[in-house]
Motif scaffolding. Structure first.
Motif, PDB file in Angstrom:
ATOM      1  N   GLN A 345     -17.925 -39.863  12.039  1.00  0.00           N
ATOM      2  CA  GLN A 345     -18.160 -38.430  12.252  1.00  0.00           C
ATOM      3  C   GLN A 345     -19.223 -38.125  13.313  1.00  0.00           C
ATOM      4  OE1 GLN A 345     -18.030 -39.550   8.685  1.00  0.00           O
ATOM      5  NE2 GLN A 345     -15.882 -39.293   9.211  1.00  0.00           N
ATOM      6  N   GLY A 346     -19.426 -39.030  14.246  1.00  0.00           N
ATOM      7  CA  GLY A 346     -20.401 -38.791  15.303  1.00  0.00           C
ATOM      8  C   GLY A 346     -21.815 -38.641  14.801  1.00  0.00           C
ATOM      9  N   ASN A 347     -22.081 -39.141  13.577  1.00  0.00           N
ATOM     10  CA  ASN A 347     -23.430 -39.057  13.017  1.00  0.00           C
ATOM     11  C   ASN A 347     -24.317 -40.108  13.699  1.00  0.00           C
ATOM     12  OD1 ASN A 347     -25.707 -39.758  11.176  1.00  0.00           O
ATOM     13  ND2 ASN A 347     -24.746 -38.267   9.828  1.00  0.00           N
ATOM     14  N   PRO A 348     -25.367 -39.677  14.422  1.00  0.00           N
ATOM     15  CA  PRO A 348     -26.178 -40.633  15.183  1.00  0.00           C
ATOM     16  C   PRO A 348     -26.733 -41.770  14.330  1.00  0.00           C
ATOM     17  CG  PRO A 348     -26.720 -38.391  15.835  1.00  0.00           C
ATOM     18  CD  PRO A 348     -25.814 -38.292  14.643  1.00  0.00           C
ATOM     19  N   LEU A 349     -27.267 -41.446  13.153  1.00  0.00           N
ATOM     20  CA  LEU A 349     -27.860 -42.478  12.306  1.00  0.00           C
ATOM     21  C   LEU A 349     -26.802 -43.449  11.799  1.00  0.00           C
ATOM     22  CD1 LEU A 349     -30.406 -43.541  10.893  1.00  0.00           C
ATOM     23  CD2 LEU A 349     -29.854 -42.043   8.964  1.00  0.00           C
ATOM     24  N   TRP A 350     -25.659 -42.936  11.386  1.00  0.00           N
ATOM     25  CA  TRP A 350     -24.588 -43.790  10.896  1.00  0.00           C
ATOM     26  C   TRP A 350     -24.091 -44.716  12.005  1.00  0.00           C
ATOM     27  CZ3 TRP A 350     -21.015 -39.905   7.773  1.00  0.00           C
ATOM     28  CH2 TRP A 350     -21.773 -39.318   6.755  1.00  0.00           C
ATOM     29  N   LEU A 351     -23.909 -44.166  13.202  1.00  0.00           N
ATOM     30  CA  LEU A 351     -23.430 -44.974  14.318  1.00  0.00           C
ATOM     31  C   LEU A 351     -24.432 -46.063  14.687  1.00  0.00           C
ATOM     32  CD1 LEU A 351     -21.839 -42.269  16.664  1.00  0.00           C
ATOM     33  CD2 LEU A 351     -20.645 -44.102  15.455  1.00  0.00           C
ATOM     34  N   LYS A 352     -25.716 -45.719  14.697  1.00  0.00           N
ATOM     35  CA  LYS A 352     -26.738 -46.720  15.015  1.00  0.00           C
ATOM     36  C   LYS A 352     -26.746 -47.824  13.973  1.00  0.00           C
ATOM     37  CE  LYS A 352     -29.744 -43.396  17.363  1.00  0.00           C
ATOM     38  NZ  LYS A 352     -31.014 -42.622  17.282  1.00  0.00           N
ATOM     39  N   SER A 353     -26.563 -47.457  12.715  1.00  0.00           N
ATOM     40  CA  SER A 353     -26.585 -48.443  11.638  1.00  0.00           C
ATOM     41  C   SER A 353     -25.422 -49.420  11.761  1.00  0.00           C
ATOM     42  CB  SER A 353     -26.534 -47.725  10.278  1.00  0.00           C
ATOM     43  OG  SER A 353     -26.438 -48.656   9.216  1.00  0.00           O
ATOM     44  N   VAL A 354     -24.206 -48.909  11.923  1.00  0.00           N
ATOM     45  CA  VAL A 354     -23.046 -49.793  11.989  1.00  0.00           C
ATOM     46  C   VAL A 354     -23.037 -50.570  13.306  1.00  0.00           C
ATOM     47  CG1 VAL A 354     -21.416 -48.142  13.017  1.00  0.00           C
ATOM     48  CG2 VAL A 354     -20.578 -49.918  11.455  1.00  0.00           C
ATOM     49  N   ALA A 355     -23.545 -49.967  14.385  1.00  0.00           N
ATOM     50  CA  ALA A 355     -23.619 -50.678  15.669  1.00  0.00           C
ATOM     51  C   ALA A 355     -24.587 -51.848  15.585  1.00  0.00           C
ATOM     52  CB  ALA A 355     -24.038 -49.716  16.776  1.00  0.00           C
ATOM     53  N   THR A 356     -25.704 -51.649  14.893  1.00  0.00           N
ATOM     54  CA  THR A 356     -26.669 -52.743  14.711  1.00  0.00           C
ATOM     55  C   THR A 356     -26.045 -53.883  13.925  1.00  0.00           C
ATOM     56  OG1 THR A 356     -28.547 -51.209  14.777  1.00  0.00           O
ATOM     57  CG2 THR A 356     -28.914 -53.343  13.736  1.00  0.00           C
ATOM     58  N   LEU A 357     -25.277 -53.558  12.879  1.00  0.00           N
ATOM     59  CA  LEU A 357     -24.601 -54.585  12.080  1.00  0.00           C
ATOM     60  C   LEU A 357     -23.616 -55.373  12.943  1.00  0.00           C
ATOM     61  CD1 LEU A 357     -23.881 -55.920   9.358  1.00  0.00           C
ATOM     62  CD2 LEU A 357     -22.232 -54.072   9.000  1.00  0.00           C
ATOM     63  N   ILE A 358     -22.812 -54.659  13.722  1.00  0.00           N
ATOM     64  CA  ILE A 358     -21.824 -55.326  14.572  1.00  0.00           C
ATOM     65  C   ILE A 358     -22.506 -56.238  15.586  1.00  0.00           C
ATOM     66  CG2 ILE A 358     -20.069 -54.919  16.342  1.00  0.00           C
ATOM     67  CD1 ILE A 358     -19.357 -52.328  14.856  1.00  0.00           C
ATOM     68  N   LYS A 359     -23.576 -55.732  16.193  1.00  0.00           N
ATOM     69  CA  LYS A 359     -24.290 -56.492  17.217  1.00  0.00           C
ATOM     70  C   LYS A 359     -24.926 -57.747  16.625  1.00  0.00           C
ATOM     71  CE  LYS A 359     -25.803 -56.885  21.472  1.00  0.00           C
ATOM     72  NZ  LYS A 359     -24.868 -57.075  22.597  1.00  0.00           N
ATOM     73  N   GLU A 360     -25.553 -57.615  15.455  1.00  0.00           N
ATOM     74  CA  GLU A 360     -26.241 -58.753  14.848  1.00  0.00           C
ATOM     75  C   GLU A 360     -25.272 -59.831  14.370  1.00  0.00           C
ATOM     76  OE1 GLU A 360     -28.823 -57.202  11.845  1.00  0.00           O
ATOM     77  OE2 GLU A 360     -30.298 -56.439  13.288  1.00  0.00           O
ATOM     78  N   LEU A 361     -24.036 -59.432  14.089  1.00  0.00           N
ATOM     79  CA  LEU A 361     -23.027 -60.405  13.668  1.00  0.00           C
ATOM     80  C   LEU A 361     -22.201 -60.907  14.846  1.00  0.00           C
ATOM     81  CD1 LEU A 361     -21.806 -58.824  10.315  1.00  0.00           C
ATOM     82  CD2 LEU A 361     -23.376 -60.729  10.647  1.00  0.00           C
TER      83      LEU A 361
END
Length: 463
Positions: A345-361
């Motif tokens: 839903q274009g939520n900045p905090l949600w996007l940052k959270s899932v992007a960090t997970l993807i990047k770290e994995l």
């Protein structure tokens, strides 16, 4: 000032700062901004990327801000240049006096290697501004990366500066960017007020304590200007009537009790109901901006056009702004990024959270995103849990009903559940809407996919 005059003046300002005239792209950005084009339109006209236009624009606004002593952005550059021209040039143009380190009527009279101590003092140039503007922004969060919310900024500025709204509620689900938007707004309009103060609220701020804090702010600045005068405090409303003030109250939801429908005051905080009503109805020239997950029940979600009280619910960022978040997290090349942005839903905090997970994995989880899988990192679960815990039991029941459906649910179907009395169901739906946890179109209600995934997990854990 016409377009050519504004470009020439901006060129002089940039040259004084950098020793270089506006290049072609800088001029295109400024010209397009003056002509009210979007960054996307400017990029198309200049045949370059939108990100390049945004970068050049940000650098240009920073240069102008430093030289003019006022925060400059895409939304206010025209008014700032006009104001600078009117307040400085008209008074000194005939004499050829150097203003803000450059000469409007010709070349600067001093070479660039003259020491700063021998140059005109920038504080003198803006003396009128600093004498009449008192600000306490010590509790305002530091401005970080800001993703384009031009429509919301324009709406808020219209309400505050043109329509003189007295009370504005800025609401939205956790992480959507309410505080960042408000901070950007304050930076752009703070010089339009004589007094500006930002208060980050916690549970200890009773009405008496808040009023005392605000009155002390007025008294301290008055005593600094006239130390020989020992002014007695006046009722808060008198200061709001005498001066043009902007008061920001962040985290307003801390006034309200958990476990009840949205907007019910905690014991000892009920006086705020009358206070906000006075802010709305009594004559004054100030504005209160309330920020939080919930808003007072006195604030209607839908109001008439001419009311002094307004409410703006913040929704998610568009795809372009969402992509900027993914880019900043190192995921600019991710496949089908628009679907990911839409899913969260274009939520900045949600996007940052899932992007960090993807990047770290190492990006290996991106395959899971192809089949509409919703990932819930632990830090995102914590944020959702904090907001879910505030709900009343009846709201949790309604959320559970909605979570069992894959799409929108008709009100009639919800009423058929048999477990929730119709009156309680309608009140819960209204409350959930005020908390920005559900979406409504006509008689259909929808639970956001991220919330649906979280509640499904919650139901599994509580079986």
């Amino acid at each position: 000032m016409n377009l050519k005059e504004m470009l020439n003046l901006a060129d002089k300002i940039v040259f004084e700062k950098t020793g270089q005239h506006l290049d072609d792209l800088q001029e295109a950005v400024l010209r397009g901004t003056i002509e009210r084009e979007t960054y996307k339109q400017i990029a198309t006209d200049f045949d370059c990327s939108e990100s390049s236009v945004r970068k050049v624009g940000a650098e240009l606004w920073e240069i102008l801000s430093e030289q003019l002593g006022e925060d400059v952005s895409k939304s206010n550059v025209c008014s700032v240049i006009h104001r600078f021209k009117g307040s400085n040039v008209s008074n000194f143009a005939q004499e050829g006096v150097t203003i803000a380190n450059f000469n409007i009527c010709g070349e600067a009279r001093h070479p660039p290697d003259i020491p700063n101590s021998h140059r005109p003092n920038e504080e003198t140039v803006n003396s009128k501004q600093t004498e009449t503007s008192h600000q306490d922004l010590s509790e305002m969060p530091e401005l970080g990366a800001f993703y384009d919310r031009t429509p919301e900024l324009d709406t808020l500025k219209t309400w505050i500066l043109q329509q003189r709204s007295r009370l504005i509620a800025l609401t939205g689900i956790s992480g959507i960017g309410k505080t960042a938007l408000a901070a950007q707004l304050v930076q752009q309009i703070k010089h339009e007020f004589e007094y500006v103060i930002w208060c980050s609220l916690d549970e200890s701020y009773t009405l008496d304590e808040l009023q005392h804090k605000l009155i002390q702010f007025f008294l301290e600045t008055a005593n600094l200007e006239s130390p020989a005068t020992n002014q007695k405090p006046l009722p808060l409303i008198k200061y709001l009537q005498k001066y043009r003030c902007l008061v920001v109250l962040d985290d307003i939801h801390n006034f309200f009790i958990s476990g009840e429908l949205a907007g019910k005051y905690k014991p000892g905080y009920e006086e705020y109901r009358l206070f906000f009503k006075q802010i709305e109805t009594l004559y004054h020239q100030s504005c209160f901006l309330l920020i939080g997950w919930e808003e007072p029940r006195e604030v209607p979600q839908k109001e008439s056009q001419n009311t002094p009280i307004r409410s703006l619910q913040i929704t998610g960022l568009d795809t372009a702004a969402g992509w900027e978040i993914l880019r900043d997290k190192g995921l600019a090349e991710i496949d089908n990024y628009s679907a990911l942005i839409h899913r969260y839903q274009g939520n900045p905090l949600w996007l940052k959270s899932v992007a960090t997970l993807i990047k770290e994995l190492g990006g290996c989880v991106t395959e899971l995103l192809l089949d509409d899988t919703i990932l819930l990192p632990e830090d995102l679960k914590d944020v959702l849990e904090e907001q879910f815990d505030r709900l009343s039991e009846i709201e949790k029941q309604v959320m559970s009903l909605l979570a069992k459906e894959n799409g929108s649910v008709n009100l009639g179907k919800l009423l058929e559940n048999g477990r929730i009395p119709p009156s309680d169901l309608l009140n819960a739906l209204q409350s959930l809407s005020r908390r920005c946890l559900i979406e409504q179109q006509a008689s259909f209600y929808t639970l956001l996919p991220v919330l649906r995934e979280y509640i499904k997990g919650f139901l599994e854990r509580t079986k």
